[in-house]
Design a protein around this motif. Sequence first.
Motif, PDB file in Angstrom:
ATOM      1  N   ASP A   1       0.845  -1.193   0.000  1.00  0.00           N
ATOM      2  CA  ASP A   1       0.000   0.000   0.000  1.00  0.00           C
ATOM      3  C   ASP A   1       0.885   1.250   0.000  1.00  0.00           C
ATOM      4  OD1 ASP A   1      -1.790   2.074   0.515  1.00  0.00           O
ATOM      5  OD2 ASP A   1      -3.069   0.794   1.750  1.00  0.00           O
ATOM      6  N   SER A   2       0.608   2.165  -0.920  1.00  0.00           N
ATOM      7  CA  SER A   2       1.404   3.386  -1.016  1.00  0.00           C
ATOM      8  C   SER A   2       1.274   4.259   0.222  1.00  0.00           C
ATOM      9  CB  SER A   2       0.984   4.191  -2.253  1.00  0.00           C
ATOM     10  OG  SER A   2      -0.386   4.547  -2.175  1.00  0.00           O
ATOM     11  N   LYS A   3       0.238   4.036   1.049  1.00  0.00           N
ATOM     12  CA  LYS A   3       0.038   4.819   2.257  1.00  0.00           C
ATOM     13  C   LYS A   3       0.920   4.340   3.407  1.00  0.00           C
ATOM     14  CE  LYS A   3      -4.777   5.898   1.080  1.00  0.00           C
ATOM     15  NZ  LYS A   3      -6.201   5.758   1.482  1.00  0.00           N
ATOM     16  N   GLN A   4       1.517   3.147   3.256  1.00  0.00           N
ATOM     17  CA  GLN A   4       2.416   2.658   4.289  1.00  0.00           C
ATOM     18  C   GLN A   4       3.707   3.473   4.277  1.00  0.00           C
ATOM     19  OE1 GLN A   4       1.856  -1.775   3.064  1.00  0.00           O
ATOM     20  NE2 GLN A   4       2.563  -1.791   5.182  1.00  0.00           N
ATOM     21  N   SER A   5       4.370   3.506   5.423  1.00  0.00           N
ATOM     22  CA  SER A   5       5.659   4.179   5.482  1.00  0.00           C
ATOM     23  C   SER A   5       6.650   3.459   4.576  1.00  0.00           C
ATOM     24  CB  SER A   5       6.175   4.206   6.925  1.00  0.00           C
ATOM     25  OG  SER A   5       6.323   2.877   7.419  1.00  0.00           O
ATOM     26  N   VAL A   6       7.633   4.202   4.075  1.00  0.00           N
ATOM     27  CA  VAL A   6       8.584   3.616   3.122  1.00  0.00           C
ATOM     28  C   VAL A   6       9.347   2.474   3.777  1.00  0.00           C
ATOM     29  CG1 VAL A   6       8.831   5.735   1.784  1.00  0.00           C
ATOM     30  CG2 VAL A   6      10.373   5.297   3.707  1.00  0.00           C
ATOM     31  N   LEU A   7       9.612   1.427   3.003  1.00  0.00           N
ATOM     32  CA  LEU A   7      10.377   0.293   3.515  1.00  0.00           C
ATOM     33  C   LEU A   7      11.873   0.563   3.383  1.00  0.00           C
ATOM     34  CD1 LEU A   7      10.479  -2.596   4.644  1.00  0.00           C
ATOM     35  CD2 LEU A   7      10.340  -3.432   2.283  1.00  0.00           C
ATOM     36  N   PHE A   8      12.290   1.054   2.222  1.00  0.00           N
ATOM     37  CA  PHE A   8      13.687   1.424   1.993  1.00  0.00           C
ATOM     38  C   PHE A   8      13.809   2.942   2.139  1.00  0.00           C
ATOM     39  CE2 PHE A   8      13.403  -2.657   0.018  1.00  0.00           C
ATOM     40  CZ  PHE A   8      14.691  -3.202   0.006  1.00  0.00           C
ATOM     41  N   THR A   9      14.592   3.397   3.083  1.00  0.00           N
ATOM     42  CA  THR A   9      14.753   4.841   3.266  1.00  0.00           C
ATOM     43  C   THR A   9      15.545   5.434   2.097  1.00  0.00           C
ATOM     44  OG1 THR A   9      16.844   4.686   4.477  1.00  0.00           O
ATOM     45  CG2 THR A   9      14.791   4.497   5.755  1.00  0.00           C
ATOM     46  N   ASP A  10      15.435   6.749   1.938  1.00  0.00           N
ATOM     47  CA  ASP A  10      16.183   7.422   0.875  1.00  0.00           C
ATOM     48  C   ASP A  10      17.686   7.197   1.032  1.00  0.00           C
ATOM     49  OD1 ASP A  10      13.807   8.350  -0.113  1.00  0.00           O
ATOM     50  OD2 ASP A  10      14.036  10.406   0.652  1.00  0.00           O
ATOM     51  N   GLU A  11      18.172   7.195   2.269  1.00  0.00           N
ATOM     52  CA  GLU A  11      19.606   7.019   2.515  1.00  0.00           C
ATOM     53  C   GLU A  11      20.076   5.613   2.178  1.00  0.00           C
ATOM     54  OE1 GLU A  11      17.425   8.286   4.653  1.00  0.00           O
ATOM     55  OE2 GLU A  11      18.012  10.410   4.478  1.00  0.00           O
ATOM     56  N   ALA A  12      19.149   4.643   2.170  1.00  0.00           N
ATOM     57  CA  ALA A  12      19.536   3.260   1.855  1.00  0.00           C
ATOM     58  C   ALA A  12      19.804   3.067   0.368  1.00  0.00           C
ATOM     59  CB  ALA A  12      18.440   2.295   2.305  1.00  0.00           C
ATOM     60  N   VAL A  13      19.264   3.965  -0.457  1.00  0.00           N
ATOM     61  CA  VAL A  13      19.354   3.775  -1.909  1.00  0.00           C
ATOM     62  C   VAL A  13      20.781   3.920  -2.414  1.00  0.00           C
ATOM     63  CG1 VAL A  13      18.635   4.694  -4.149  1.00  0.00           C
ATOM     64  CG2 VAL A  13      16.973   4.463  -2.300  1.00  0.00           C
ATOM     65  N   LEU A  14      21.531   4.883  -1.884  1.00  0.00           N
ATOM     66  CA  LEU A  14      22.867   5.158  -2.418  1.00  0.00           C
ATOM     67  C   LEU A  14      23.810   3.961  -2.273  1.00  0.00           C
ATOM     68  CD1 LEU A  14      24.453   7.247  -3.925  1.00  0.00           C
ATOM     69  CD2 LEU A  14      25.214   8.219  -1.737  1.00  0.00           C
ATOM     70  N   PRO A  15      23.914   3.311  -1.097  1.00  0.00           N
ATOM     71  CA  PRO A  15      24.777   2.121  -1.034  1.00  0.00           C
ATOM     72  C   PRO A  15      24.281   0.974  -1.919  1.00  0.00           C
ATOM     73  CG  PRO A  15      23.590   2.418   1.039  1.00  0.00           C
ATOM     74  CD  PRO A  15      23.408   3.673   0.247  1.00  0.00           C
ATOM     75  N   ILE A  16      22.967   0.878  -2.114  1.00  0.00           N
ATOM     76  CA  ILE A  16      22.438  -0.141  -3.031  1.00  0.00           C
ATOM     77  C   ILE A  16      22.890   0.167  -4.453  1.00  0.00           C
ATOM     78  CG2 ILE A  16      20.318  -1.055  -4.070  1.00  0.00           C
ATOM     79  CD1 ILE A  16      18.956  -0.657  -1.336  1.00  0.00           C
TER      80      ILE A  16
END
Length: 292
Positions: free
Chosen positions: A226-241
Amino acid sequence: MSESPPFTLDFNQYSPDWDRLGVVVPPFTIEADPRFMYLSTETRRALSKVSYMVEAGQGASVIVGEIGTGKTTLASWFHSRYDRRPDFTAAKIDEAPKKSGLLLLRRIAAEFGLRTRRATEDQLNEFRAFLVEESERGVLPLIIVDEAHELSPEQFVELRRLLNFRDPRGGKAYQLILLGRPELDINLRESPDFNDRVATRSSLDPLTPDDTKSLIEYRLLAAGRDSKQSVLFTDEAVLPIWRETRGYPRSICLLCLHLCLEFLTHDNLTQIDAPFVNEFLEQHDDYRRAPG
């Protein structure tokens, strides 16, 4: 002394609790599934160009990209889209037979449900009759070849001969989409008679950090989160990925799959953040390799 009962493994006990992620199906499968195809800027551009050329009856379209950039998913998407339409019939070749032009023609014929012949000219005649019949019904055949960088010069010759077929109105009797690694461009230059018939070329490159974030979010939504749920992957997690995967979609999905599985082993976590990603990569730098 009584014997201990035999040990049995309860696989349900070890099944990932995808409900905890808010999804109904695994979101990061690395199999080619059109439902999970993320449309980056380059993918949208390729889809637009190739779709126009196919529907305008322009002949051959080429899409190149390195391993893991989404070519096979794109091939499945084109097949799924056009094979459902009443004005198209589509055949997808996942991997062409080695070298032989006749074997390639036979494989294509089999995908269309045609008889396979032992001689090249007989097989071409079978195609000619099929293409004329489809044209009279208002149906345009489409052939999609994945791993097209493995095609031989002899096979390009036979594909060119098929491109020479015309429907009764003078248009090309069938459409062709070739997808392959960058070597495909080199091979095409060595087959100039076919290369001259390519109507459009597109390339798929690795994703940017922003597109990496969007791919992860899209995959989760497509899996039912559900798009209303809080994000699972934070913005800061994206860069190391992104740094770890260098922006290759298949690598992103593989890493995110492992991160989700690791996340599900921790009952006290609510998000996958940068420290979690970095710790996982430090402790599981061999996550890509199968156990020895």
